[in-house]
Scaffold this motif. Structure first.
Motif, short mmCIF file in Angstrom:
data_model
loop_
_atom_site.label_atom_id
_atom_site.label_comp_id
_atom_site.label_asym_id
_atom_site.label_seq_id
_atom_site.Cartn_x
_atom_site.Cartn_y
_atom_site.Cartn_z
N GLU A 100 -2.99 14.21 8.49
CA GLU A 100 -1.82 13.96 7.65
C GLU A 100 -1.86 12.62 6.92
OE1 GLU A 100 -1.84 14.91 10.86
OE2 GLU A 100 -0.18 13.99 11.98
N ASP A 101 -2.85 11.80 7.24
CA ASP A 101 -3.05 10.55 6.48
C ASP A 101 -3.83 10.80 5.19
OD1 ASP A 101 -3.59 8.93 9.62
OD2 ASP A 101 -1.79 8.78 8.35
N THR A 102 -4.32 12.01 5.01
CA THR A 102 -5.08 12.33 3.81
C THR A 102 -4.21 12.19 2.57
OG1 THR A 102 -6.57 13.84 4.98
CG2 THR A 102 -6.30 14.17 2.60
N ALA A 103 -4.66 11.37 1.63
CA ALA A 103 -3.90 11.10 0.41
C ALA A 103 -4.70 10.16 -0.48
CB ALA A 103 -2.55 10.46 0.74
N GLU A 104 -4.19 9.97 -1.69
CA GLU A 104 -4.68 8.91 -2.55
C GLU A 104 -3.88 7.66 -2.19
OE1 GLU A 104 -7.05 9.72 -4.75
OE2 GLU A 104 -7.25 7.93 -6.01
N TYR A 105 -4.59 6.57 -1.96
CA TYR A 105 -3.94 5.32 -1.56
C TYR A 105 -3.99 4.33 -2.72
CZ TYR A 105 -3.51 6.77 3.27
OH TYR A 105 -3.15 7.43 4.43
N PHE A 106 -2.83 3.72 -2.97
CA PHE A 106 -2.68 2.80 -4.08
C PHE A 106 -2.24 1.43 -3.60
CE2 PHE A 106 -2.99 5.92 -7.47
CZ PHE A 106 -2.61 7.10 -6.85
N TRP A 120 0.87 -1.18 0.00
CA TRP A 120 0.00 0.00 0.00
C TRP A 120 0.90 1.23 0.00
CZ3 TRP A 120 -5.01 0.07 -0.97
CH2 TRP A 120 -5.78 -1.07 -0.72
N PHE A 121 0.62 2.13 -0.93
CA PHE A 121 1.36 3.37 -1.04
C PHE A 121 0.37 4.52 -1.02
CE2 PHE A 121 5.52 1.64 -2.11
CZ PHE A 121 5.18 0.34 -2.46
N ARG A 122 0.84 5.71 -0.73
CA ARG A 122 -0.04 6.87 -0.76
C ARG A 122 0.70 8.07 -1.35
NH1 ARG A 122 -0.62 7.99 5.78
NH2 ARG A 122 1.49 8.84 6.12
N GLN A 123 -0.10 8.95 -1.88
CA GLN A 123 0.47 10.16 -2.47
C GLN A 123 -0.46 11.33 -2.19
OE1 GLN A 123 1.47 9.86 -6.64
NE2 GLN A 123 2.92 11.57 -6.48
N ALA A 124 0.07 12.31 -1.49
CA ALA A 124 -0.67 13.53 -1.22
C ALA A 124 -0.30 14.56 -2.28
CB ALA A 124 -0.32 14.05 0.17
N PRO A 125 -1.15 15.55 -2.51
CA PRO A 125 -0.87 16.56 -3.53
C PRO A 125 0.47 17.24 -3.27
CG PRO A 125 -3.14 16.72 -2.84
CD PRO A 125 -2.50 15.73 -1.92
N ASP A 135 8.68 -5.40 0.01
CA ASP A 135 9.36 -4.44 -0.86
C ASP A 135 8.72 -3.08 -0.65
OD1 ASP A 135 10.58 -4.70 -4.25
OD2 ASP A 135 10.52 -2.96 -2.92
N ILE A 136 9.53 -2.09 -0.30
CA ILE A 136 8.98 -0.79 0.06
C ILE A 136 9.24 0.28 -0.99
CG2 ILE A 136 9.23 -1.34 2.51
CD1 ILE A 136 11.62 0.59 2.58
N TYR A 137 9.79 -0.11 -2.13
CA TYR A 137 10.19 0.87 -3.15
C TYR A 137 9.23 0.87 -4.33
CZ TYR A 137 14.43 0.82 -0.40
OH TYR A 137 15.32 0.90 0.64
N ARG A 190 5.13 9.75 -3.97
CA ARG A 190 4.46 8.55 -3.51
C ARG A 190 5.34 7.86 -2.46
NH1 ARG A 190 1.41 4.96 -7.93
NH2 ARG A 190 0.64 7.08 -8.27
N GLU A 191 4.71 7.43 -1.38
CA GLU A 191 5.45 6.82 -0.29
C GLU A 191 4.78 5.53 0.16
OE1 GLU A 191 5.47 9.50 3.04
OE2 GLU A 191 3.33 9.31 3.39
N VAL A 192 5.61 4.64 0.69
CA VAL A 192 5.06 3.39 1.19
C VAL A 192 4.31 3.64 2.49
CG1 VAL A 192 7.15 2.80 2.47
CG2 VAL A 192 5.61 0.98 1.70
N VAL A 193 3.19 2.95 2.64
CA VAL A 193 2.44 2.94 3.89
C VAL A 193 2.73 1.63 4.61
CG1 VAL A 193 0.16 3.00 4.94
CG2 VAL A 193 0.64 4.38 2.91
N ALA A 194 2.55 0.55 3.89
CA ALA A 194 2.81 -0.78 4.44
C ALA A 194 3.03 -1.74 3.28
CB ALA A 194 1.64 -1.26 5.30
#
Length: 125
Positions: A88-94, A36-41, A106-108, A45-49
């Motif tokens: 701060e958890d507000t983001a699009e989650y992928f 699971w990754f997320r990206q805020a405006p 894998d976190i990348y 994009r960063e790893v969540v888990a």
């Protein structure tokens, strides 16, 4: 062709909970590392888990203790339970998938081959 479909996002108040799900159309889900990754405006994009094909998990420090990633190989699904949500958890989650023989998460993001369309999580203060 691998397809990933996320669901479960929405608007929630600070302190609330959400459960994100990702349905994967793959033949051998158990051979995929998932994340699971997320990206805020305006942010990268960063790893969540992340979870390896054998269930080893990784959590970003920002969500550790508040989130649980899990997978159901029989149902080809990936989940992310998020509690005590913060603005701060507000983001699009992928949801992302990577076919691999590795047994570690894998976190990348560049290592992942397949991505879902995303689901929006908005936490109001």
């Amino acid at each position: 062709q691998v397809q990933l479909v996320e669901s479960g996002g929405g608007l929630v108040q600070t302190g609330g909970s959400l459960r994100l799900s990702c349905a994967a159309s793959v033949r051998t889900f158990s051979s995929y590392a998932m994340g699971w990754f997320r990206q805020a405006p305006g942010k990268e994009r960063e790893v969540v888990a992340a979870i390896s094909r054998i269930g080893r998990t990784y959590y970003a420090n920002s969500v550790k203790g508040r989130s649980t990633i899990s997978r159901d190989n029989a149902r080809n699904t990936l989940s992310l339970q998020m509690n005590s949500l913060k603005p701060e958890d507000t983001a699009e989650y992928f949801c992302a998938a990577r076919q691999t023989s590795d047994s570690w998460p894998d976190i990348y993001p560049p290592n992942y081959d397949y991505w879902g369309q995303g689901t929006q999580v908005t936490v109001s203060s």
